[in-house]
Enzyme design. Structure first.
Site, mmCIF file in Angstrom:
data_model
loop_
_atom_site.group_PDB
_atom_site.id
_atom_site.type_symbol
_atom_site.label_atom_id
_atom_site.label_comp_id
_atom_site.label_asym_id
_atom_site.label_seq_id
_atom_site.Cartn_x
_atom_site.Cartn_y
_atom_site.Cartn_z
ATOM 1 N N VAL A 102 0.838 -1.208 0.000
ATOM 2 C CA VAL A 102 0.000 0.000 0.000
ATOM 3 C C VAL A 102 0.873 1.259 0.000
ATOM 4 O O VAL A 102 0.624 2.215 -0.732
ATOM 5 C CB VAL A 102 -0.976 -0.012 1.202
ATOM 6 C CG1 VAL A 102 -1.800 1.267 1.239
ATOM 7 C CG2 VAL A 102 -1.898 -1.218 1.116
ATOM 8 N N LYS A 108 -7.096 -1.100 10.068
ATOM 9 C CA LYS A 108 -8.420 -1.376 10.640
ATOM 10 C C LYS A 108 -8.369 -2.045 11.999
ATOM 11 O O LYS A 108 -9.180 -1.756 12.863
ATOM 12 C CB LYS A 108 -9.266 -2.197 9.677
ATOM 13 C CG LYS A 108 -8.568 -3.435 9.137
ATOM 14 C CD LYS A 108 -8.188 -3.294 7.692
ATOM 15 C CE LYS A 108 -7.088 -4.240 7.341
ATOM 16 N NZ LYS A 108 -6.882 -4.442 5.955
ATOM 17 N N GLY A 127 -11.308 -0.847 1.000
ATOM 18 C CA GLY A 127 -10.368 -0.347 0.003
ATOM 19 C C GLY A 127 -10.843 0.918 -0.693
ATOM 20 O O GLY A 127 -10.996 1.960 -0.056
ATOM 21 N N ILE A 148 -13.704 1.754 -1.913
ATOM 22 C CA ILE A 148 -15.113 2.186 -1.814
ATOM 23 C C ILE A 148 -15.242 3.228 -0.693
ATOM 24 O O ILE A 148 -14.866 2.951 0.443
ATOM 25 C CB ILE A 148 -16.053 0.998 -1.502
ATOM 26 C CG1 ILE A 148 -15.815 -0.160 -2.475
ATOM 27 C CG2 ILE A 148 -17.501 1.445 -1.531
ATOM 28 C CD1 ILE A 148 -16.668 -1.383 -2.179
ATOM 29 N N GLY A 207 -1.002 -9.500 -3.106
ATOM 30 C CA GLY A 207 -0.940 -8.398 -2.127
ATOM 31 C C GLY A 207 -2.280 -8.042 -1.515
ATOM 32 O O GLY A 207 -2.450 -6.971 -0.950
ATOM 33 N N GLU A 257 -3.623 -10.105 4.378
ATOM 34 C CA GLU A 257 -2.843 -9.537 5.483
ATOM 35 C C GLU A 257 -1.570 -10.365 5.637
ATOM 36 O O GLU A 257 -1.506 -11.511 5.181
ATOM 37 C CB GLU A 257 -3.659 -9.614 6.780
ATOM 38 C CG GLU A 257 -4.969 -8.852 6.735
ATOM 39 C CD GLU A 257 -4.774 -7.362 6.489
ATOM 40 O OE1 GLU A 257 -4.084 -6.708 7.282
ATOM 41 O OE2 GLU A 257 -5.293 -6.851 5.482
ATOM 42 N N ASP A 277 -10.657 -9.515 9.848
ATOM 43 C CA ASP A 277 -10.504 -8.308 9.042
ATOM 44 C C ASP A 277 -11.894 -7.712 8.740
ATOM 45 O O ASP A 277 -12.104 -6.506 8.891
ATOM 46 C CB ASP A 277 -9.755 -8.667 7.752
ATOM 47 C CG ASP A 277 -9.496 -7.455 6.879
ATOM 48 O OD1 ASP A 277 -8.551 -6.705 7.177
ATOM 49 O OD2 ASP A 277 -10.261 -7.243 5.927
ATOM 50 N N LYS A 292 -13.529 -4.013 10.173
ATOM 51 C CA LYS A 292 -14.169 -3.041 9.281
ATOM 52 C C LYS A 292 -15.615 -2.797 9.722
ATOM 53 O O LYS A 292 -16.103 -1.669 9.695
ATOM 54 C CB LYS A 292 -14.113 -3.551 7.837
ATOM 55 C CG LYS A 292 -12.674 -3.571 7.298
ATOM 56 C CD LYS A 292 -12.537 -4.375 6.027
ATOM 57 C CE LYS A 292 -11.104 -4.368 5.515
ATOM 58 N NZ LYS A 292 -10.858 -5.321 4.436
ATOM 59 N N GLY A 352 -5.684 -4.390 -2.430
ATOM 60 C CA GLY A 352 -4.688 -4.188 -3.483
ATOM 61 C C GLY A 352 -4.050 -2.815 -3.368
ATOM 62 O O GLY A 352 -4.596 -1.891 -2.744
HETATM 63 N N1 HSE Z 1 -6.564 -8.053 3.587
HETATM 64 C C1 HSE Z 1 -7.548 -7.078 3.264
HETATM 65 C C2 HSE Z 1 -8.550 -7.703 2.326
HETATM 66 C C3 HSE Z 1 -6.900 -5.890 2.632
HETATM 67 O O1 HSE Z 1 -8.275 -8.763 1.776
HETATM 68 O O2 HSE Z 1 -9.637 -7.155 2.163
HETATM 69 C C4 HSE Z 1 -7.822 -4.711 2.483
HETATM 70 O O3 HSE Z 1 -8.298 -4.252 3.710
#
Ligand code: HSE
Length: 403
Positions: free
Chosen positions: A14, A98, A127, A129, A180, A183, A194, A198, A296
């Site tokens: 990132v 996050k 990401g 959005i 990529g 995590e 994850d 969020k 990404g």
């Molecule tokens: N590892 C996270 C995903 C990256 O796959 O959504 C973006 O937050």
């Protein structure tokens, strides 16, 4: 216009994406003046001058020329230390972390207020959005009923590869790592954490209520098995990892992260690969759907750039909904219909179903479909984490919904 001077923490997938989009976005009037990394010698795919990198956080945090800090490291503890130090000094921060934000949001809100500064984090959730700023600004009323969707790109990528392309689960996970999306510890992606982090952040901006991550039922996709995929295919549904916060009455809302059997009529059915999709339901406008790349390098970097630009205009989250007179309270006293596949664990004896709709027993795998309280799923989450079990929500909770 003076260029905004940025100190960047993290130069991975990132971080390098941010470096690229800032070079590309001439109207941003932004410049990365210093980048703090853990390993100075690591090869990187962007070109930069020898004075850019440092491994000393003080070179950024104590630099009076730096106007804004962007933090995109993947260690939540180090992120916490950088962000709290910066905010305490009154330096605005843009962060994508996050886990750190979801765990510490009440303190981070307090720090912003006390130091008259801002922490922006649209990149932390979905990401590219723009879900956080929209929930904060556009949906600033109490007509919002539900925010639900696919919030994790990696698990969605894996499920798409397995489901639509018959690829083995492990190969799909490796590919998500190579691309990529995942995590550094991919269990965060595939075990649902994850998505949970969020969802915690989204709930603060959707309903003005902070719920601790450990109080929310979270179930991932790591134990999915061929028999689950076969079952879903036979029924004409896809399995997606879905996070949702839902008002169940004027006084209460609930939230959870769980694999779900998604019917073809739903918006999220066609959200595949690393894409995310968020359905927002409200009293007056029925449903709206936001779709875009959730993971990404460049998609996430574009969201960071948007926060940098917003900060140029002194934007900050006001957390207005947290001071609403009537905020709904979190409840787990709701009934869900779930599919539970098991082999050695005796699920019908462990889970207190109020009603069993279907049960199947065979030599190599069994399943049960039944109604159960969310609070009972939470109570039995240790048993449900056994490797022979897979659980999925069957969304009949609001049968009239079409999301
Ligand atoms: N590892 C996270 C995903 C990256 O796959 O959504 C973006 O937050």
């Amino acid at each position: 216009m003076e260029k905004i001077k940025i100190g960047l923490f993290g130069f991975g997938v990132v971080g390098q994406g941010i470096y690229r989009v800032i070079q590309r976005a001439k109207n941003a009037h932004a410049e990365i003046v210093r980048v703090c990394v853990r390993d100075l010698s690591k090869p990187r795919s962007v070109e930069f001058g020898p004075e850019l990198l440092t491994d000393n956080p003080d070179d950024i945090l104590d630099n009076p020329d730096i106007d804004l800090i962007v933090e995109v490291i993947d260690n939540a503890d180090a992120s916490y230390s950088i962000v709290t130090r910066a905010l305490s000094k009154g330096i605005p921060v843009v962060s994508g972390n996050k886990a750190m934000i979801a765990r510490n949001l009440p303190e981070l809100i307090d720090l912003q207020r006390r130091n008259n500064t801002a922490l922006l984090y649209d990149a932390s959730s979905c990401g590219s959005i723009p879900v956080i700023r929209n929930l904060e600004e556009y949906y600033d009323n109490d007509l919002l009923l539900e925010v639900k969707g696919i919030l994790n790109g990696s698990s969605n990528y894996i499920l798409s590869r397995v489901f639509d392309h018959n690829e083995p689960y492990d190969a799909a996970l490796r590919r998500a790592q190579e691309l990529g999306f995942a995590e550094s510890d991919p269990s965060f992606d595939i075990e649902g954490f994850d998505s949970l982090f969020k969802l915690i952040i989204i709930t603060v901006h959707a309903l003005g209520v902070y719920v601790k991550p450990e109080d929310v039922f979270t179930y991932g996709i790591s134990t999915i098995h061929d028999s689950d995929i076969r079952y879903a295919r036979e029924k004409g549904v896809k399995i997606k990892l879905v996070a949702q916060v839902v008002k169940v009455s004027d006084e209460y809302f609930t939230m959870f992260v769980m694999p779900e059997f998604v019917f073809p009529s739903r918006y999220i059915y066609s959200v595949d690969d690393e894409y995310n999709g968020v359905v927002i339901r409200g009293e007056c406008y029925d449903r709206q759907f936001m779709f875009g790349k959730g993971a990404g390098s460049l998609p996430t970097a574009s969201s960071i750039l948007s926060d940098i630009m917003a900060r140029r205009h002194d934007y900050r989250y006001e957390y207005k909904k947290m001071s609403y007179l009537d905020r709904p309270a979190y409840t787990t006293d709701i009934t869900l219909r779930v599919y539970v596949r098991y082999t050695v664990s005796n699920i019908p004896a462990i889970l207190p179903f109020s009603h069993i709709h279907e049960q199947y027993i065979s030599a190599d795998s069994n399943y049960v479909i039944g109604d159960i309280k969310l609070s009972d799923l939470i109570r039995h989450r240790a048993a449900l984490s056994a490797p022979d079990i897979f659980l999925a929500d069957i969304p009949t909770f609001f049968t009239d919904r079409d999301d």
